[in-house]
Design a protein around this motif. Structure first.
Motif, PDB file in Angstrom:
ATOM      1  N   LEU A  14       0.816  -1.208   0.000  1.00  0.00           N
ATOM      2  CA  LEU A  14       0.000   0.000   0.000  1.00  0.00           C
ATOM      3  C   LEU A  14       0.854   1.264   0.000  1.00  0.00           C
ATOM      4  O   LEU A  14       0.584   2.196  -0.768  1.00  0.00           O
ATOM      5  N   SER A  15       1.886   1.318   0.825  1.00  0.00           N
ATOM      6  CA  SER A  15       2.716   2.518   0.845  1.00  0.00           C
ATOM      7  C   SER A  15       3.511   2.658  -0.452  1.00  0.00           C
ATOM      8  O   SER A  15       3.758   3.776  -0.920  1.00  0.00           O
ATOM      9  N   GLY A  16       3.895   1.545  -1.061  1.00  0.00           N
ATOM     10  CA  GLY A  16       4.567   1.601  -2.357  1.00  0.00           C
ATOM     11  C   GLY A  16       3.673   2.170  -3.439  1.00  0.00           C
ATOM     12  O   GLY A  16       4.085   3.060  -4.202  1.00  0.00           O
ATOM     13  N   LEU A  17       2.448   1.681  -3.491  1.00  0.00           N
ATOM     14  CA  LEU A  17       1.500   2.187  -4.489  1.00  0.00           C
ATOM     15  C   LEU A  17       1.149   3.645  -4.242  1.00  0.00           C
ATOM     16  O   LEU A  17       1.164   4.467  -5.175  1.00  0.00           O
ATOM     17  N   MET A  18       0.838   3.992  -3.015  1.00  0.00           N
ATOM     18  CA  MET A  18       0.407   5.354  -2.728  1.00  0.00           C
ATOM     19  C   MET A  18       1.541   6.366  -2.869  1.00  0.00           C
ATOM     20  O   MET A  18       1.335   7.453  -3.411  1.00  0.00           O
TER      21      MET A  18
END
Length: 71
Positions: A14-18
């Motif tokens: 999630l942090s990678g995508l966001m």
């Protein structure tokens, strides 16, 4: 242990995508995009992990309340 591993993997994704998406929105594709993205990811990941770990149970309970589940 399963909860820690799940949280680590989920918050990493999630942090990678966001962080990638927000970096793209703010800067576009530049020569330093991947460098800027990696810096944003390194800053975002710890908070994403803490948030995912701390909010998982309350969100699960809220979800169960909304859908009327007792499991």
């Amino acid at each position: 242990m399963e909860r820690i591993i799940f949280t680590a993997l989920f918050s990493c994704c999630l942090s990678g995508l966001m962080s990638g998406w927000v970096t793209f929105i703010n800067l576009g594709i530049t020569d330093t995009f991947f460098s800027d993205w990696s810096i944003a990811f390194i800053k975002a990941y710890p908070m994403a992990f803490v948030a995912a770990y701390g909010l998982a149970k309350p969100i699960k309970l809220l979800t169960q309340k909304i859908i009327g589940s007792n499991s």
